[in-house]
Write a protein that holds these residues in place. Structure first.
Motif, short mmCIF file in Angstrom:
data_model
loop_
_atom_site.label_atom_id
_atom_site.label_comp_id
_atom_site.label_asym_id
_atom_site.label_seq_id
_atom_site.Cartn_x
_atom_site.Cartn_y
_atom_site.Cartn_z
N PRO A 196 33.77 -45.69 41.77
CA PRO A 196 32.90 -44.58 41.35
C PRO A 196 33.43 -43.38 41.05
N ILE A 197 33.39 -42.62 39.87
CA ILE A 197 34.03 -41.30 39.66
C ILE A 197 32.76 -40.20 39.66
N LEU A 198 32.87 -39.06 40.71
CA LEU A 198 32.18 -37.99 40.46
C LEU A 198 32.88 -36.90 39.78
N VAL A 199 32.16 -36.73 38.61
CA VAL A 199 32.98 -35.42 37.83
C VAL A 199 32.92 -33.89 38.51
N LEU A 200 33.96 -33.29 38.74
CA LEU A 200 33.97 -31.98 39.38
C LEU A 200 33.20 -30.91 38.29
N GLY A 201 33.00 -29.88 39.07
CA GLY A 201 32.69 -28.78 38.22
C GLY A 201 33.55 -27.71 37.88
N GLY A 202 34.33 -27.36 38.73
CA GLY A 202 35.41 -26.30 38.36
C GLY A 202 34.67 -24.94 38.35
N ALA A 203 35.51 -23.97 37.57
CA ALA A 203 34.98 -22.60 37.61
C ALA A 203 33.53 -22.59 37.04
N LYS A 204 33.06 -21.32 37.50
CA LYS A 204 31.50 -21.02 36.94
C LYS A 204 31.63 -20.93 35.38
N THR A 205 30.80 -21.71 34.61
CA THR A 205 31.01 -21.48 33.14
C THR A 205 30.04 -20.58 32.77
N LYS A 206 30.14 -19.82 31.26
CA LYS A 206 29.36 -18.97 30.86
C LYS A 206 28.24 -19.65 30.16
N SER A 207 28.05 -20.89 29.85
CA SER A 207 26.98 -21.59 29.19
C SER A 207 26.65 -22.92 29.76
N ASP A 208 25.40 -22.73 30.39
CA ASP A 208 24.86 -23.99 31.12
C ASP A 208 24.86 -25.18 30.33
N TYR A 209 24.43 -25.06 29.01
CA TYR A 209 24.43 -25.92 27.95
C TYR A 209 25.73 -26.93 27.71
N ASP A 210 26.75 -25.91 27.30
CA ASP A 210 28.12 -26.42 27.35
C ASP A 210 28.62 -27.14 28.24
N PHE A 211 28.16 -26.63 29.70
CA PHE A 211 28.84 -27.43 30.88
C PHE A 211 28.01 -28.79 30.97
N LEU A 212 26.70 -28.85 30.74
CA LEU A 212 26.18 -30.00 30.99
C LEU A 212 26.42 -30.94 30.01
N ALA A 213 26.89 -30.58 28.70
CA ALA A 213 27.21 -31.32 27.62
C ALA A 213 28.41 -32.40 28.26
N ASN A 214 29.36 -31.70 28.92
CA ASN A 214 30.41 -32.67 29.49
C ASN A 214 30.03 -33.45 30.42
N ILE A 215 28.97 -33.19 31.20
CA ILE A 215 28.22 -33.92 32.27
C ILE A 215 27.66 -35.27 31.56
N GLU A 216 26.98 -34.88 30.61
CA GLU A 216 26.45 -36.03 29.68
C GLU A 216 27.55 -36.90 29.05
N GLY A 217 28.63 -36.54 28.70
CA GLY A 217 29.66 -37.16 28.20
C GLY A 217 30.30 -37.97 28.86
N ALA A 218 30.53 -37.28 30.40
CA ALA A 218 31.28 -38.13 31.47
C ALA A 218 30.16 -39.46 31.91
N MET A 219 28.84 -39.32 31.84
CA MET A 219 27.82 -40.30 32.34
C MET A 219 27.94 -41.29 31.29
N LYS A 220 27.99 -41.05 30.03
CA LYS A 220 28.08 -41.85 28.74
C LYS A 220 29.33 -42.67 28.94
N ALA A 221 30.44 -42.11 29.50
CA ALA A 221 31.95 -42.66 29.43
C ALA A 221 31.94 -43.71 30.64
N GLY A 222 30.98 -43.46 31.61
CA GLY A 222 30.96 -44.59 32.85
C GLY A 222 31.03 -43.78 34.32
N ALA A 223 30.84 -42.35 34.23
CA ALA A 223 31.07 -41.73 35.44
C ALA A 223 29.90 -41.93 36.44
#
Length: 264
Positions: A196-223
């Protein structure tokens, strides 16, 4: 014995987890958002985080607060922010210490080094091997934080280095992974032998929406979830952020559906 039970304190019945990372103080000090570890821990636990990632001193000091959530303890420490040219970490906490403190899993960071520094790779293997042997004795899950190029080397993080790092960690006996996300993540998931992979967050981002879009992408990919620090406790509304993550990680909501919780 024990690894499955301990992992179940972090990963929920759906196999996924939201982990709030709060191990930054060991190298960056009292950052804004974690000046009071107790207050922040209470806030994210009340908001429903499935687990937290902390250093062993915080676990020992705030055991009563942490009693109702999963706990991952960091066993290695990088240099402080005063040192800008170091990429390695050193093993500083034993698995026995983590067991005594009540941890549900231990974590370390390291990975392949595309820049060609063999000492970083050897250090990664050494730490992984030492912790794996101890974890097998105590039934403690081992989480490998795969960071190609070593600590704080984003230029080395790409799909290929993540694929190699994930497979190395699986081959060396890790039980779960914490890793950055990049497009094409399905290749990382397919090559890590089911960890199982937990996706790390990294540096604070300027856009919550763009950051969460990556999380959605990771979950769809199998994270299988996230391990996020600054983008949770550095947010103006950590509770809303965790609620939004629940929608993406546990409820299968689309980004737009989940993001409505940030706007309430």
């Amino acid at each position: 014995m024990g690894k499955i039970k301990r992992l179940a304190n972090i990963f929920q019945a759906d196999g996924n987890a939201i982990v709030t990372a709060m191990d930054h103080g060991c190298n960056s000090g009292p950052m804004a958002g974690i000046e009071s570890a107790a207050a922040t821990l209470q806030k994210v636990i009340d908001a429903g985080t499935d687990g937290v990632l902390v250093n062993i001193g915080i676990l020992k000091k705030y055991e009563s607060i942490l009693a109702r959530t999963g706990v991952i303890v960091r066993c290695d420490f990088p240099c402080t922010d005063y040192i800008t040219n170091s990429r390695d970490s050193e093993l500083s906490v034993t698995v026995e210490e983590a067991v005594r403190a009540g941890a549900d899993a231990v974590i370390f960071n390291g990975g392949p080094n595309p820049a060609g520094d063999v000492s970083l790779e050897r250090g990664f293997m050494k730490i992984c091997g030492a912790l794996r042997r101890e974890c097998d004795i105590y039934g403690m899950p081992l989480i490998a934080e795969v960071v190609p190029g070593g600590f704080n080397a984003p230029e080395c993080v790409n799909l290929e280095s993540l694929k190699i790092g994930a497979r190395i960690a699986a081959e060396w006996g890790a039980d779960a992974l914490k890793m950055a996300y990049r497009p094409g993540y399905e290749e990382v998931v397919d090559g890590c032998e089911g960890l199982p992979i937990l996706v790390l967050g990294g540096a604070k981002t300027k856009s919550d929406y763009d950051f969460l879009a990556n999380i959605e992408g990771a979950m769809k990919a199998g994270a299988h979830g996230v391990a996020i620090g600054r983008n949770i406790w550095g947010n103006a509304h950590p509770d809303r952020f965790i609620a939004t993550l629940k929608g993406l990680v546990h409820e299968g909501l689309s980004l737009d559906e989940a993001y409505k919780r940030m706007e309430d």
